[in-house]
Design an enzyme around this catalytic site. Structure first.
Site, PDB file in Angstrom:
ATOM      1  N   PHE A 277       0.913  -1.117  -0.092  1.00  0.00           N
ATOM      2  CA  PHE A 277       0.019   0.064   0.050  1.00  0.00           C
ATOM      3  C   PHE A 277       0.816   1.203  -0.107  1.00  0.00           C
ATOM      4  O   PHE A 277       0.444   2.434  -0.381  1.00  0.00           O
ATOM      5  CB  PHE A 277      -0.927   0.128   1.494  1.00  0.00           C
ATOM      6  CG  PHE A 277      -0.033   0.491   2.345  1.00  0.00           C
ATOM      7  CD1 PHE A 277      -0.042   1.884   2.697  1.00  0.00           C
ATOM      8  CD2 PHE A 277       0.396  -0.535   3.255  1.00  0.00           C
ATOM      9  CE1 PHE A 277       0.512   2.222   3.851  1.00  0.00           C
ATOM     10  CE2 PHE A 277       0.890  -0.115   4.571  1.00  0.00           C
ATOM     11  CZ  PHE A 277       1.157   1.200   4.901  1.00  0.00           C
TER      12      PHE A 277
ATOM     13  N   SER B 159       4.969  -7.033   3.281  1.00  0.00           N
ATOM     14  CA  SER B 159       5.397  -7.374   4.469  1.00  0.00           C
ATOM     15  C   SER B 159       6.215  -8.880   4.279  1.00  0.00           C
ATOM     16  O   SER B 159       6.358  -9.517   3.365  1.00  0.00           O
ATOM     17  CB  SER B 159       4.413  -7.739   5.400  1.00  0.00           C
ATOM     18  OG  SER B 159       3.619  -8.741   5.013  1.00  0.00           O
TER      19      SER B 159
ATOM     20  N   LYS C 128      -1.734  -7.230  -9.286  1.00  0.00           N
ATOM     21  CA  LYS C 128      -2.579  -7.270  -8.312  1.00  0.00           C
ATOM     22  C   LYS C 128      -2.125  -6.154  -7.274  1.00  0.00           C
ATOM     23  O   LYS C 128      -0.996  -6.340  -6.588  1.00  0.00           O
ATOM     24  CB  LYS C 128      -2.815  -8.517  -7.411  1.00  0.00           C
ATOM     25  CG  LYS C 128      -3.867  -8.424  -6.630  1.00  0.00           C
ATOM     26  CD  LYS C 128      -3.631  -9.362  -5.251  1.00  0.00           C
ATOM     27  CE  LYS C 128      -3.050  -8.795  -4.304  1.00  0.00           C
ATOM     28  NZ  LYS C 128      -3.978  -7.734  -3.607  1.00  0.00           N
TER      29      LYS C 128
ATOM     30  N   CYS D 193       9.693   1.693   3.256  1.00  0.00           N
ATOM     31  CA  CYS D 193      10.506   0.698   3.682  1.00  0.00           C
ATOM     32  C   CYS D 193      12.051   1.101   3.734  1.00  0.00           C
ATOM     33  O   CYS D 193      12.860   0.362   4.474  1.00  0.00           O
ATOM     34  CB  CYS D 193      10.552  -0.459   2.492  1.00  0.00           C
ATOM     35  SG  CYS D 193      11.156  -0.102   1.138  1.00  0.00           S
TER      36      CYS D 193
ATOM     37  N   GLU E 203      -5.096  -3.853  -2.063  1.00  0.00           N
ATOM     38  CA  GLU E 203      -6.591  -3.696  -1.979  1.00  0.00           C
ATOM     39  C   GLU E 203      -6.853  -2.416  -1.329  1.00  0.00           C
ATOM     40  O   GLU E 203      -7.967  -2.045  -1.197  1.00  0.00           O
ATOM     41  CB  GLU E 203      -7.012  -4.781  -1.409  1.00  0.00           C
ATOM     42  CG  GLU E 203      -6.874  -4.985   0.092  1.00  0.00           C
ATOM     43  CD  GLU E 203      -5.482  -5.900   0.015  1.00  0.00           C
ATOM     44  OE1 GLU E 203      -4.720  -5.983  -0.774  1.00  0.00           O
ATOM     45  OE2 GLU E 203      -5.374  -6.240   1.141  1.00  0.00           O
ATOM     46  N   ARG E 204      -5.643  -1.900  -0.863  1.00  0.00           N
ATOM     47  CA  ARG E 204      -6.272  -0.660   0.014  1.00  0.00           C
ATOM     48  C   ARG E 204      -5.947   0.711  -0.681  1.00  0.00           C
ATOM     49  O   ARG E 204      -6.456   1.593  -0.503  1.00  0.00           O
ATOM     50  CB  ARG E 204      -5.283  -0.639   1.325  1.00  0.00           C
ATOM     51  CG  ARG E 204      -5.433  -1.697   2.060  1.00  0.00           C
ATOM     52  CD  ARG E 204      -4.878  -1.723   3.460  1.00  0.00           C
ATOM     53  NE  ARG E 204      -3.444  -2.180   3.770  1.00  0.00           N
ATOM     54  CZ  ARG E 204      -2.938  -2.359   4.629  1.00  0.00           C
ATOM     55  NH1 ARG E 204      -3.222  -1.992   5.853  1.00  0.00           N
ATOM     56  NH2 ARG E 204      -1.518  -2.719   4.754  1.00  0.00           N
TER      57      ARG E 204
HETATM   58  P1  NAD Z   1       1.391  -6.509   2.824  1.00  0.00           P
HETATM   59  O1  NAD Z   1       2.405  -7.589   2.886  1.00  0.00           O
HETATM   60  O2  NAD Z   1       0.234  -6.397   4.157  1.00  0.00           O
HETATM   61  O3  NAD Z   1       0.554  -6.368   1.615  1.00  0.00           O
HETATM   62  C1  NAD Z   1       1.330  -6.575   0.410  1.00  0.00           C
HETATM   63  C2  NAD Z   1       0.622  -7.273  -0.844  1.00  0.00           C
HETATM   64  O4  NAD Z   1       0.305  -8.553  -0.147  1.00  0.00           O
HETATM   65  C3  NAD Z   1      -0.722  -6.939  -0.774  1.00  0.00           C
HETATM   66  O5  NAD Z   1      -1.004  -6.972  -2.083  1.00  0.00           O
HETATM   67  C4  NAD Z   1      -1.707  -7.791  -0.050  1.00  0.00           C
HETATM   68  O6  NAD Z   1      -2.896  -8.148  -0.500  1.00  0.00           O
HETATM   69  C5  NAD Z   1      -0.920  -9.206  -0.031  1.00  0.00           C
HETATM   70  N1  NAD Z   1      -1.015  -9.862   1.252  1.00  0.00           N
HETATM   71  C6  NAD Z   1      -0.865  -9.171   2.596  1.00  0.00           C
HETATM   72  N2  NAD Z   1      -1.169 -10.048   3.455  1.00  0.00           N
HETATM   73  C7  NAD Z   1      -0.852 -11.512   2.953  1.00  0.00           C
HETATM   74  C8  NAD Z   1      -0.886 -12.540   3.198  1.00  0.00           C
HETATM   75  N3  NAD Z   1      -0.883 -13.054   4.540  1.00  0.00           N
HETATM   76  N4  NAD Z   1      -0.704 -13.761   2.265  1.00  0.00           N
HETATM   77  C9  NAD Z   1      -0.679 -13.386   0.909  1.00  0.00           C
HETATM   78  N5  NAD Z   1      -0.939 -11.977   0.345  1.00  0.00           N
HETATM   79  C10 NAD Z   1      -0.913 -11.171   1.407  1.00  0.00           C
HETATM   80  O7  NAD Z   1       2.412  -4.946   3.199  1.00  0.00           O
HETATM   81  P2  NAD Z   1       1.864  -3.749   3.141  1.00  0.00           P
HETATM   82  O8  NAD Z   1       1.338  -3.632   4.523  1.00  0.00           O
HETATM   83  O9  NAD Z   1       0.920  -3.473   2.114  1.00  0.00           O
HETATM   84  O10 NAD Z   1       3.254  -3.098   3.006  1.00  0.00           O
HETATM   85  C11 NAD Z   1       4.104  -2.485   4.126  1.00  0.00           C
HETATM   86  C12 NAD Z   1       5.349  -3.770   4.239  1.00  0.00           C
HETATM   87  O11 NAD Z   1       5.715  -3.711   2.720  1.00  0.00           O
HETATM   88  C13 NAD Z   1       6.293  -3.168   5.047  1.00  0.00           C
HETATM   89  O12 NAD Z   1       6.773  -4.191   5.816  1.00  0.00           O
HETATM   90  C14 NAD Z   1       7.471  -2.516   4.150  1.00  0.00           C
HETATM   91  O13 NAD Z   1       8.612  -2.597   4.835  1.00  0.00           O
HETATM   92  C15 NAD Z   1       7.167  -3.570   3.040  1.00  0.00           C
HETATM   93  N6  NAD Z   1       7.919  -2.897   1.888  1.00  0.00           N
HETATM   94  C16 NAD Z   1       9.116  -3.116   1.380  1.00  0.00           C
HETATM   95  C17 NAD Z   1       9.631  -2.804   0.366  1.00  0.00           C
HETATM   96  C18 NAD Z   1      10.950  -3.159  -0.245  1.00  0.00           C
HETATM   97  O14 NAD Z   1      11.202  -2.847  -1.456  1.00  0.00           O
HETATM   98  N7  NAD Z   1      11.637  -3.836   0.593  1.00  0.00           N
HETATM   99  C19 NAD Z   1       9.008  -1.429  -0.180  1.00  0.00           C
HETATM  100  C20 NAD Z   1       7.941  -1.034   0.168  1.00  0.00           C
HETATM  101  C21 NAD Z   1       7.245  -1.663   1.043  1.00  0.00           C
END
Ligand code: NAD
Length: 519
Positions: free
Chosen positions: A172, A249, A196, A304, A199-200
Site C-alpha cells: 500500500f 511485509s 494485483k 521501507c 487492495e487498500r
Molecule cells: P502486505 O504484505 O500486508 O501487503 C502486500 C501485498 O500482499 C498486498 O497486495 C496484499 O494483498 C498481499 N498480502 C497481505 N497479506 C498477505 C498474506 N498473509 N498472504 C498473502 N498475501 C498477502 O504489506 P503492506 O502492509 O501493504 O506494505 C508494508 C510492508 O511492505 C512493510 O513491511 C514494508 O517494509 C514493506 N515494503 C518493502 C519494500 C521493499 O522494497 N523492501 C518496499 C515497500 C514496502
C-alpha cells in the site's frame, strides 16, 4: 485516445472511468483491454486515511474473473513477444510522457487513498516514472552477447528473450512507484503482465493502466485483478504464470516466495526493514539533524527505506535535544492540506499497532523524548494520525527495536565506537538500507565495507538507487536472487537462448561422424 489522455481534464474523467457512477465508487477489473465491473459478492472498503470515510470499494475478484485475466495475458503473449523491440520502446516512450503530464492527478489519487502529502505523492509518481524512462532504454538493455570464431567457422551468440506471463503483487505504501517497478519492466521485455495492486490503494494502478492503454499497449498485455489471499494464491499456483514480483511485509513475502517457488516460478520478494542511521561526532550537525528528521518522519514513516533507527556514536548524543525540537516543528495534517509534513497512517489498525509499539518501549524502559500519540488534527479528528515520536535509551532486545514499526517513530540507540554501531546493525536480521553521517572519508569507507546491508548512504539518508542500478535490499529484507529494476530487473524478466552455429565453406564440409565430445 493518446491526445485526449494528455489533457488534464480527460485524466480526471479517466479516474472516474475506472469507477461506476454509484455514490460509493467501485474499482473495476482490467481484463483484456476493458475496465469491467466484478460479479463478486465480496467487496472491501477503501478509506481516506485522513478521515476514515469510505471513498470507494474494491472487489475480491472471482475465480472465473482471475482465470479470464490470466487467459487474456496468455493469448496476448504470442503477438506481444513477437512485436519488434522498437515498437515496444515507442509504447513506453509515449507512456512516460503521459505519466509526466498527469503527475498531479496521480498524486491526488494517492493522497486520497494512501494519505501521504501531495508533494510526497508526486515524489512517489516521479520515482516510478524514472523506472518507465529507464524501460525506454530496452534496445540497449536487451542486447545479447556474441563471441565469433570459438572454433573454426563456428560462432556463439545469445538472445535475451521474454519468459511468458508475469505477475506483480504490490503493497500500500507506494501506490505508483512500486507497480511501476513491476509491469513496465516486465512488459517492455516482451512479457504480458497480471497485476494485483494493494487492495487498500488500487486507484492509482487503475489510472496507470488506462494510461498504458492510451500509450498503445495492446489488449491483454496488462490485466489487473483485485483481492487478498485468494488472488495471491491464484497467482502463486496458476501454471501459466512464470514469474512473480512481490513487495510488502515479511509475512506475505516469505509465504509467496515459498509457494511460488514450489510451483516452479521465479520469485523476487522485497520485504520489511529496520534501517539504521549512524551519527558520527564529526558529522555536519545541521545537515545530519535535518536528514534524520526527514527520513524518519517523511511519509509518516511508512517507507521501507525510512530511517527508523538512529545510532549516536560518542559525543554526537549531545545533539538529541536539537533533534527533538526539529522533529516537533513538523506539521501533522491531512495530506492535501497546504504545509502538511506528516500525513495519517493507512488504517486505525496501523495506528493502534504503532501506538502499542511506542508503549512497549516505555514499558521496557525507553524514554519518550517526543510523544506523537494523541495528536489532534483540527478538522480531521477521525483520521489515523500519529505525530513524530522519539524513543531514546532503546536496547536491542526491546520490542520497539526488534519489530518494524512502520510509523513516524525514531528509536535511538547509543554506541561508543563505529565498530559497536556496525556490530549492532549486522546482528539485526534485516538488510534493506542504512546510512552514515560523517565528514571523514576513511570512516565512511570502513562503514560501507564492514556493514552487511544491501543499500548504503554516505550522508544520504534514504539511498534508494536510481533505476539504472537495482534495488538491492539483502538478508531478511529480500528473498530471491535477482533484484528489482536496473540490469537485474531485465534479467529477472528474461531468459537466455544461446546459439552455436557453424557455417563452413562447401569444400570444408564434415567428412566423418565425430563420436567423441566436441572440444
Ligand atoms: P502486505 O504484505 O500486508 O501487503 C502486500 C501485498 O500482499 C498486498 O497486495 C496484499 O494483498 C498481499 N498480502 C497481505 N497479506 C498477505 C498474506 N498473509 N498472504 C498473502 N498475501 C498477502 O504489506 P503492506 O502492509 O501493504 O506494505 C508494508 C510492508 O511492505 C512493510 O513491511 C514494508 O517494509 C514493506 N515494503 C518493502 C519494500 C521493499 O522494497 N523492501 C518496499 C515497500 C514496502
Amino acid at each position: 485516445l493518446l491526445r485526449s489522455a494528455l489533457s488534464r481534464k480527460a485524466t480526471v474523467q479517466l479516474g472516474r472511468m475506472c469507477y461506476s457512477s454509484s455514490s460509493v465508487p467501485t474499482t473495476k477489473l482490467f481484463i483484456d483491454g476493458k475496465f469491467v465491473e466484478s460479479n463478486t459478492s465480496e467487496w472491501l472498503d477503501i478509506h481516506n486515511p485522513a478521515t476514515n470515510e469510505v471513498v470507494g470499494r474494491v472487489p475480491k475478484a472471482t475465480q472465473e474473473e482471475m482465470l479470464a485475466a490470466v487467459d487474456s495475458c496468455s493469448r496476448a503473449y504470442k503477438s506481444w513477444s513477437d512485436t519488434s523491440i522498437l515498437t515496444r520502446q515507442q509504447v513506453f516512450l509515449r507512456y512516460q510522457q503521459l505519466i509526466k503530464d498527469n503527475i498531479k492527478e496521480l498524486a491526488k489519487m494517492i493522497t486520497l487513498e494512501q494519505g501521504k502529502t501531495l508533494a510526497d505523492a508526486e515524489g512517489d509518481v516521479f520515482r516510478g516514472l524514472q523506472v518507465v524512462e529507464h524501460a525506454c532504454s530496452i534496445t540497449s538493455l536487451m542486447l545479447g552477447e556474441t563471441l565469433p570464431s570459438i572454433t573454426k567457422d563456428m560462432d556463439t551468440y545469445t538472445h535475451r528473450l521474454p519468459i511468458g506471463v508475469c505477475a506483480g503483487i504490490a503493497p500500500f505504501n507506494f501506490p505508483a512507484m512500486i507497480p511501476l517497478w513491476m509491469f513496465p519492466i516486465g512488459m517492455v521485455c516482451g512479457n504480458t503482465y497480471l497485476m494485483k495492486p494493494s487492495e487498500r490503494v488500487p486507484g492509482c494502478t487503475m489510472l496507470l493502466a488506462k494510461m498504458i492503454q492510451d500509450a498503445g499497449a495492446p489488449d491483454g498485455t496488462l490485466n489487473i485483478i483485485h483481492g487478498q489471499h485468494a488472488a495471491v494464491n491464484f497467482i502463486c499456483d496458476h501454471p501459466a504464470i512464470k514469474a512473480i514480483s512481490f513487495v510488502g511485509s515479511n509475512q506475505a513475502g516469505e509465504y509467496i516466495y515459498e509457494r511460488g517457488s514450489k510451483n516452479g516460478k521465479r520469485v523476487q520478494s522485497n520485504m520489511g526493514a529496520k534501517n539504521h542511521g549512524v551519527v558520527m561526532p564529526d558529522a555536519n550537525k545541521e545537515n545530519t539533524i535535518n536528514q534524520l528528521v526527514g527520513a524518519a518522519f517523511g511519509a509518516a514513516g511508512q517507507r521501507c527505506m525510512a530511517l527508523s533507527t538512529a545510532i549516536f556514536v560518542g559525543e554526537s548524543r549531545k545533539w538529541l535535544p536539537e533533534l527533538v525540537e526539529r522533529s516537533r516543528s513538523l506539521r501533522v495534517n491531512a495530506g492535501d492540506q497546504p504545509g502538511a509534513d506528516v500525513g495519517p497512517l493507512i488504517s486505525p489498525e496501523a495506528r493502534s499497532k504503532v501506538e502499542s509499539l511506542i508503549q512497549s518501549g516505555v514499558d521496557e524502559g525507553a524514554s519518550v523524548l517526543l510523544d506523537g500519540r494523541n495528536v489532534k488534527v483540527k478538522g480531521y479528528e477521525k483520521g489515523n494520525f500519529v505525530g513524530p515520536t522519539i524513543l531514546s535509551g532503546v536496547m536491542p532486545n526491546m520490542k520497539c527495536y526488534t519489530e518494524e514499526i512502520f510509523g513516524p517513530v525514531l528509536v535511538v540507540l547509543e554506541a561508543d565506537t563505529l565498530d559497536d554501531a556496525v556490530s549492532l546493525i549486522n546482528k539485526n536480521p534485516y538488510g534493506n538500507g542504512t546510512a552514515i553521517f560523517t565528514t571523514n572519508g576513511a570512516t565512511a569507507r570502513k562503514f560501507t565495507h564492514d556493514v552487511d546491508v544491501g543499500q548504503i548512504g554516505v550522508n544520504v539518508p534514504i539511498p534508494v538507487p536510481l533505476p539504472m542500478f537495482s534495488f538491492t535490499g539483502s538478508r531478511g529484507s529480500f528473498r530471491g536472487d535477482t533484484n528489482f529494476y536496473g540490469k537485474q530487473g531485465i534479467q529477472f524478466y528474461t531468459q537466455i537462448k544461446t546459439v552455436t552455429s557453424q557455417w563452413k565453406a562447401e569444400d570444408a564440409s564434415v567428412t566423418s561422424p565425430a563420436v567423441t565430445m566436441p572440444t
